[in-house]
Design a protein around this motif. Structure first.
Motif, PDB file in Angstrom:
ATOM      1  N   ILE A   1      12.656  -7.772   8.251  1.00 34.44           N
ATOM      2  CA  ILE A   1      13.736  -7.745   7.267  1.00 34.44           C
ATOM      3  C   ILE A   1      13.056  -7.903   5.916  1.00 34.44           C
ATOM      4  O   ILE A   1      12.316  -8.865   5.679  1.00 34.44           O
ATOM      5  N   LEU A   2      13.285  -6.929   5.049  1.00 34.04           N
ATOM      6  CA  LEU A   2      12.679  -6.924   3.723  1.00 34.04           C
ATOM      7  C   LEU A   2      13.739  -7.170   2.667  1.00 34.04           C
ATOM      8  O   LEU A   2      14.878  -6.727   2.810  1.00 34.04           O
ATOM      9  N   ARG A   3      13.343  -7.843   1.600  1.00 33.88           N
ATOM     10  CA  ARG A   3      14.241  -8.074   0.466  1.00 33.88           C
ATOM     11  C   ARG A   3      13.621  -7.420  -0.755  1.00 33.88           C
ATOM     12  O   ARG A   3      12.439  -7.601  -1.047  1.00 33.88           O
ATOM     13  N   VAL A   4      14.447  -6.639  -1.458  1.00 31.76           N
ATOM     14  CA  VAL A   4      14.000  -5.956  -2.664  1.00 31.76           C
ATOM     15  C   VAL A   4      15.186  -5.909  -3.626  1.00 31.76           C
ATOM     16  O   VAL A   4      16.344  -5.890  -3.188  1.00 31.76           O
ATOM     17  N   ILE A   5      14.903  -5.873  -4.910  1.00 30.93           N
ATOM     18  CA  ILE A   5      15.998  -5.750  -5.873  1.00 30.93           C
ATOM     19  C   ILE A   5      16.663  -4.382  -5.689  1.00 30.93           C
ATOM     20  O   ILE A   5      16.009  -3.418  -5.261  1.00 30.93           O
ATOM     21  N   SER A   6      17.930  -4.300  -5.977  1.00 30.87           N
ATOM     22  CA  SER A   6      18.677  -3.070  -5.698  1.00 30.87           C
ATOM     23  C   SER A   6      18.086  -1.855  -6.407  1.00 30.87           C
ATOM     24  O   SER A   6      18.090  -0.755  -5.857  1.00 30.87           O
ATOM     25  N   SER A   7      17.531  -2.042  -7.587  1.00 26.84           N
ATOM     26  CA  SER A   7      16.960  -0.907  -8.306  1.00 26.84           C
ATOM     27  C   SER A   7      15.664  -0.401  -7.662  1.00 26.84           C
ATOM     28  O   SER A   7      15.206   0.695  -7.964  1.00 26.84           O
ATOM     29  N   GLY A   8      15.077  -1.173  -6.757  1.00 26.71           N
ATOM     30  CA  GLY A   8      13.854  -0.761  -6.087  1.00 26.71           C
ATOM     31  C   GLY A   8      14.065  -0.259  -4.668  1.00 26.71           C
ATOM     32  O   GLY A   8      13.108   0.138  -4.005  1.00 26.71           O
ATOM     33  N   LEU A   9      15.311  -0.240  -4.216  1.00 26.87           N
ATOM     34  CA  LEU A   9      15.588   0.147  -2.830  1.00 26.87           C
ATOM     35  C   LEU A   9      15.124   1.565  -2.519  1.00 26.87           C
ATOM     36  O   LEU A   9      14.479   1.808  -1.505  1.00 26.87           O
ATOM     37  N   VAL A  10      15.414   2.516  -3.393  1.00 25.98           N
ATOM     38  CA  VAL A  10      15.036   3.909  -3.138  1.00 25.98           C
ATOM     39  C   VAL A  10      13.517   4.054  -3.118  1.00 25.98           C
ATOM     40  O   VAL A  10      12.964   4.766  -2.270  1.00 25.98           O
TER      41      VAL A  10
ATOM     42  N   VAL B   1       3.019   0.894 -10.591  1.00 29.31           N
ATOM     43  CA  VAL B   1       4.392   0.446 -10.872  1.00 29.31           C
ATOM     44  C   VAL B   1       5.116   0.166  -9.557  1.00 29.31           C
ATOM     45  O   VAL B   1       5.814  -0.831  -9.413  1.00 29.31           O
ATOM     46  N   GLY B   2       4.926   1.033  -8.584  1.00 36.70           N
ATOM     47  CA  GLY B   2       5.534   0.820  -7.274  1.00 36.70           C
ATOM     48  C   GLY B   2       4.965  -0.396  -6.574  1.00 36.70           C
ATOM     49  O   GLY B   2       5.694  -1.182  -5.962  1.00 36.70           O
ATOM     50  N   ALA B   3       3.648  -0.580  -6.659  1.00 41.76           N
ATOM     51  CA  ALA B   3       3.000  -1.723  -6.017  1.00 41.76           C
ATOM     52  C   ALA B   3       3.447  -3.045  -6.627  1.00 41.76           C
ATOM     53  O   ALA B   3       3.394  -4.085  -5.977  1.00 41.76           O
ATOM     54  N   ALA B   4       3.894  -3.012  -7.878  1.00 49.00           N
ATOM     55  CA  ALA B   4       4.353  -4.231  -8.551  1.00 49.00           C
ATOM     56  C   ALA B   4       5.807  -4.570  -8.229  1.00 49.00           C
ATOM     57  O   ALA B   4       6.297  -5.621  -8.638  1.00 49.00           O
ATOM     58  N   LEU B   5       6.474  -3.714  -7.490  1.00 46.52           N
ATOM     59  CA  LEU B   5       7.872  -3.960  -7.120  1.00 46.52           C
ATOM     60  C   LEU B   5       7.959  -5.228  -6.263  1.00 46.52           C
ATOM     61  O   LEU B   5       7.235  -5.359  -5.275  1.00 46.52           O
ATOM     62  N   PRO B   6       8.804  -6.187  -6.652  1.00 42.75           N
ATOM     63  CA  PRO B   6       8.893  -7.426  -5.872  1.00 42.75           C
ATOM     64  C   PRO B   6       9.606  -7.190  -4.532  1.00 42.75           C
ATOM     65  O   PRO B   6      10.812  -6.961  -4.483  1.00 42.75           O
ATOM     66  N   VAL B   7       8.829  -7.206  -3.459  1.00 42.22           N
ATOM     67  CA  VAL B   7       9.345  -7.030  -2.103  1.00 42.22           C
ATOM     68  C   VAL B   7       8.949  -8.256  -1.300  1.00 42.22           C
ATOM     69  O   VAL B   7       7.791  -8.662  -1.310  1.00 42.22           O
TER      70      VAL B   7
ATOM     71  N   LEU C   1       8.140   3.834   2.466  1.00 47.60           N
ATOM     72  CA  LEU C   1       7.994   3.544   3.891  1.00 47.60           C
ATOM     73  C   LEU C   1       8.229   4.786   4.737  1.00 47.60           C
ATOM     74  O   LEU C   1       7.528   5.024   5.719  1.00 47.60           O
ATOM     75  N   THR C   2       9.211   5.580   4.364  1.00 44.77           N
ATOM     76  CA  THR C   2       9.529   6.782   5.123  1.00 44.77           C
ATOM     77  C   THR C   2       8.386   7.787   5.099  1.00 44.77           C
ATOM     78  O   THR C   2       8.109   8.448   6.099  1.00 44.77           O
TER      79      THR C   2
ATOM     80  N   THR D   1       0.830  -1.207   0.000  1.00 50.50           N
ATOM     81  CA  THR D   1       0.000   0.000   0.000  1.00 50.50           C
ATOM     82  C   THR D   1       0.863   1.255   0.000  1.00 50.50           C
ATOM     83  O   THR D   1       0.587   2.214  -0.720  1.00 50.50           O
ATOM     84  N   ALA D   2       1.919   1.262   0.804  1.00 49.99           N
ATOM     85  CA  ALA D   2       2.825   2.412   0.844  1.00 49.99           C
ATOM     86  C   ALA D   2       3.460   2.640  -0.522  1.00 49.99           C
ATOM     87  O   ALA D   2       3.559   3.783  -0.988  1.00 49.99           O
ATOM     88  N   LEU D   3       3.893   1.562  -1.162  1.00 51.15           N
ATOM     89  CA  LEU D   3       4.485   1.678  -2.497  1.00 51.15           C
ATOM     90  C   LEU D   3       3.462   2.196  -3.506  1.00 51.15           C
ATOM     91  O   LEU D   3       3.779   3.046  -4.335  1.00 51.15           O
ATOM     92  N   ARG D   4       2.222   1.718  -3.420  1.00 53.71           N
ATOM     93  CA  ARG D   4       1.174   2.143  -4.353  1.00 53.71           C
ATOM     94  C   ARG D   4       0.834   3.623  -4.157  1.00 53.71           C
ATOM     95  O   ARG D   4       0.665   4.355  -5.124  1.00 53.71           O
ATOM     96  N   GLU D   5       0.754   4.060  -2.910  1.00 49.78           N
ATOM     97  CA  GLU D   5       0.385   5.447  -2.641  1.00 49.78           C
ATOM     98  C   GLU D   5       1.427   6.431  -3.162  1.00 49.78           C
ATOM     99  O   GLU D   5       1.079   7.498  -3.649  1.00 49.78           O
ATOM    100  N   LEU D   6       2.699   6.084  -3.070  1.00 48.84           N
ATOM    101  CA  LEU D   6       3.742   7.011  -3.509  1.00 48.84           C
ATOM    102  C   LEU D   6       4.126   6.825  -4.975  1.00 48.84           C
ATOM    103  O   LEU D   6       4.354   7.801  -5.675  1.00 48.84           O
ATOM    104  N   HIS D   7       4.167   5.585  -5.438  1.00 48.62           N
ATOM    105  CA  HIS D   7       4.692   5.300  -6.780  1.00 48.62           C
ATOM    106  C   HIS D   7       3.669   4.691  -7.727  1.00 48.62           C
ATOM    107  O   HIS D   7       4.030   4.252  -8.828  1.00 48.62           O
TER     108      HIS D   7
END
Length: 109
Positions: A50-59, A31-37, A65-66, A22-28
């Motif tokens: 502890i979350l795992r995300v591809i390096s290109s999705g870290l920011v 496309v953000g909601a589809a980020l594999p986390v 979340l912030t 939801t946080a990813l969807r609200e900000l991005h």
């Protein structure tokens, strides 16, 4: 790590994963909601994960979340305690990652 200043409801692992999406969807957007986390570990008592995300999705993940300020109409905040990056070629493995091999995509939402 998620913080609830007023001691509000504590989400279980599936709800926590949905909160991240939801946080990813609200900000991005979608496309953000589809980020594999993946939520590799989640401690409901301490609200730590502890979350795992591809390096290109870290920011994108970190910023989403912030900037999230509410959960179930109550104020909340995420605090990123540490960021670890592992760079592996497709044929490499690492014994340090073996302990982090869970997959939250299998959680029932």
């Amino acid at each position: 790590r998620r913080e609830l200043p007023d001691g509000g409801a504590r989400p279980n692992a599936a709800q926590f994963k949905q909160l991240v999406v939801t946080a990813l969807r609200e900000l991005h957007g979608e496309v953000g909601a589809a980020l594999p986390v993946d939520v590799l570990t989640y401690e409901e008592k301490t609200l730590s994960a502890i979350l795992r995300v591809i390096s290109s999705g870290l920011v994108k993940l970190w910023s989403a979340l912030t900037l999230l300020g509410f959960y179930q109409n109550r104020r909340c905040a995420f605090r990123v305690l540490q960021s670890c990056l592992f760079f592996l070629s497709p044929n490499q493995t690492s014994p340090f990652l073996l302990a982090l091999s869970g997959n939250s995509r299998e959680l029932v939402l």
